[in-house]
Design a protein around this motif. Structure first.
Motif, mmCIF file in Angstrom:
data_model
loop_
_atom_site.group_PDB
_atom_site.id
_atom_site.type_symbol
_atom_site.label_atom_id
_atom_site.label_comp_id
_atom_site.label_asym_id
_atom_site.label_seq_id
_atom_site.Cartn_x
_atom_site.Cartn_y
_atom_site.Cartn_z
ATOM 1 N N ASN A 120 0.682 -1.062 -0.157
ATOM 2 C CA ASN A 120 0.344 -0.310 -0.090
ATOM 3 C C ASN A 120 0.600 1.415 0.165
ATOM 4 O O ASN A 120 0.137 2.645 0.001
ATOM 5 C CB ASN A 120 -0.763 0.437 1.033
ATOM 6 N N PHE A 123 3.813 3.977 -4.679
ATOM 7 C CA PHE A 123 4.724 3.190 -6.286
ATOM 8 C C PHE A 123 6.485 3.603 -5.822
ATOM 9 O O PHE A 123 7.093 3.179 -6.736
ATOM 10 C CB PHE A 123 3.830 3.205 -7.259
ATOM 11 N N CYS A 142 5.870 -5.223 -9.988
ATOM 12 C CA CYS A 142 5.695 -4.333 -8.522
ATOM 13 C C CYS A 142 4.239 -3.286 -8.435
ATOM 14 O O CYS A 142 4.291 -2.772 -9.664
ATOM 15 C CB CYS A 142 6.966 -3.417 -7.827
ATOM 16 N N LEU A 143 3.230 -3.386 -7.360
ATOM 17 C CA LEU A 143 2.704 -2.264 -7.201
ATOM 18 C C LEU A 143 2.371 -1.748 -6.338
ATOM 19 O O LEU A 143 2.493 -2.444 -4.745
ATOM 20 C CB LEU A 143 1.038 -3.443 -7.509
ATOM 21 N N GLY A 144 2.340 -0.920 -6.227
ATOM 22 C CA GLY A 144 1.852 0.528 -5.376
ATOM 23 C C GLY A 144 0.521 0.004 -4.669
ATOM 24 O O GLY A 144 -0.113 0.143 -5.439
ATOM 25 N N ASP A 146 -1.548 3.568 -4.927
ATOM 26 C CA ASP A 146 -1.569 3.969 -5.897
ATOM 27 C C ASP A 146 -1.871 3.412 -7.655
ATOM 28 O O ASP A 146 -1.647 3.925 -8.343
ATOM 29 C CB ASP A 146 -1.349 5.587 -5.771
ATOM 30 N N SER A 147 -1.467 1.899 -7.510
ATOM 31 C CA SER A 147 -1.266 1.822 -9.133
ATOM 32 C C SER A 147 -1.796 1.113 -9.371
ATOM 33 O O SER A 147 -2.538 1.289 -10.285
ATOM 34 C CB SER A 147 0.187 0.352 -8.992
ATOM 35 N N LEU A 148 -3.321 0.733 -8.659
ATOM 36 C CA LEU A 148 -5.220 0.646 -8.911
ATOM 37 C C LEU A 148 -5.871 1.718 -8.242
ATOM 38 O O LEU A 148 -5.076 1.736 -7.237
ATOM 39 C CB LEU A 148 -5.019 -0.999 -9.063
ATOM 40 N N LYS A 151 -6.907 -0.647 -3.287
ATOM 41 C CA LYS A 151 -5.865 -0.853 -2.731
ATOM 42 C C LYS A 151 -6.124 -1.906 -2.187
ATOM 43 O O LYS A 151 -7.700 -2.619 -0.993
ATOM 44 C CB LYS A 151 -4.361 -0.392 -2.194
ATOM 45 N N PRO A 157 -6.175 -5.993 -5.975
ATOM 46 C CA PRO A 157 -4.345 -6.150 -6.920
ATOM 47 C C PRO A 157 -3.789 -6.983 -7.076
ATOM 48 O O PRO A 157 -2.744 -8.196 -7.745
ATOM 49 C CB PRO A 157 -3.191 -5.150 -5.248
ATOM 50 N N HIS A 160 -5.004 -8.586 -10.006
ATOM 51 C CA HIS A 160 -4.420 -8.342 -11.155
ATOM 52 C C HIS A 160 -2.856 -9.260 -11.314
ATOM 53 O O HIS A 160 -2.403 -9.229 -12.413
ATOM 54 C CB HIS A 160 -4.415 -6.516 -10.970
ATOM 55 N N HIS A 164 -2.022 -11.274 -14.180
ATOM 56 C CA HIS A 164 -0.676 -11.199 -14.707
ATOM 57 C C HIS A 164 0.463 -11.749 -15.666
ATOM 58 O O HIS A 164 0.898 -11.702 -16.192
ATOM 59 C CB HIS A 164 0.136 -9.624 -14.287
#
Length: 221
Positions: A120, A123, A142-144, A146-148, A151, A157, A160, A164
């Protein structure tokens, strides 16, 4: 390997409280942001209890504590921007890997298991931290926070991650330290492994219903 890895084709890790103890750096940035606003610093002990839901929530908790009431949107915006600026200038000089984290990542990578990082944390801070520990090549995704659009504890996430890597959720493992990681994993259909030493707001992580708990991530390999 740990028996929970049987049949697993992708492993997703949380970052703060799972792989790294980032509170010393977070506390410095929080305190600097508070002082910029003319408020008293909180100190590392209190900041440790506030970590886990992203930087905005962290500053909301810090401001509420300093002001004695819920901060207005203006206070929160100023505090959050101050935090981001201070943390961005030095996100990892006091941060440490937890014992067993490197061994787990190296071992899983050597076995050919794809790894993802799902945090969380914003990113922008991920790469400097991973690079500081020489771990930037370990993760295929890598997901932060604010990536999607959503959270953790949302499953978005993790779903995802599965998409992926083109793997069904049932063949994925989420590794984390908090109820938010466990909730996200459960909702996504992942298996869930927890560590007991991270940031779970004083609640024993075993009470949150993971499939298993390990004292050290080295137990994975």
């Amino acid at each position: 390997m740990h028996p929970l890895l049987d049949g697993i084709r992708v492993v997703a890790f949380d970052l703060d409280g799972t792989l790294i103890d980032s509170v010393p750096d977070l506390a410095v940035a929080v305190d600097a942001a508070l002082v910029d606003l003319g408020l008293a610093p909180a100190g590392e002990v209190r900041v440790r209890a506030w970590v886990g839901n992203g930087s905005l929530k962290l500053m909301e908790r810090a401001l509420a504590d300093a002001l004695g009431s819920t901060p207005t949107s203006d206070w929160l915006e100023r505090g959050h921007q101050g935090f981001l600026g201070h943390y961005g200038r030095d996100p990892a000089s006091r941060t440490r890997l937890y014992p067993g984290a490197r061994e787990a990542l190296d071992g899983l990578r050597a076995r050919g298991l794809p790894l993802a990082l799902v945090t969380n944390k914003p990113f922008a801070f991920i790469a400097p931290i991973l690079e500081g520990f020489g771990l930037e090549k370990h993760f295929g995704l890598c997901l932060g926070g604010d990536s999607l659009p959503e959270k953790k504890p949302s499953p978005v996430p993790l779903l995802h991650v599965a998409s992926h890597f083109q793997v069904v959720p049932e063949a994925c493992l989420m590794v984390g330290d908090s109820r938010h990681d466990i909730a996200a994993g459960r909702r996504a259909g992942f298996r869930v492994l927890a560590v007991p030493y991270g940031y779970n707001h004083g609640e024993p992580v075993r009470d949150c219903g993971p499939d298993a708990v390990v004292e050290s991530l080295a137990e994975l390999v």
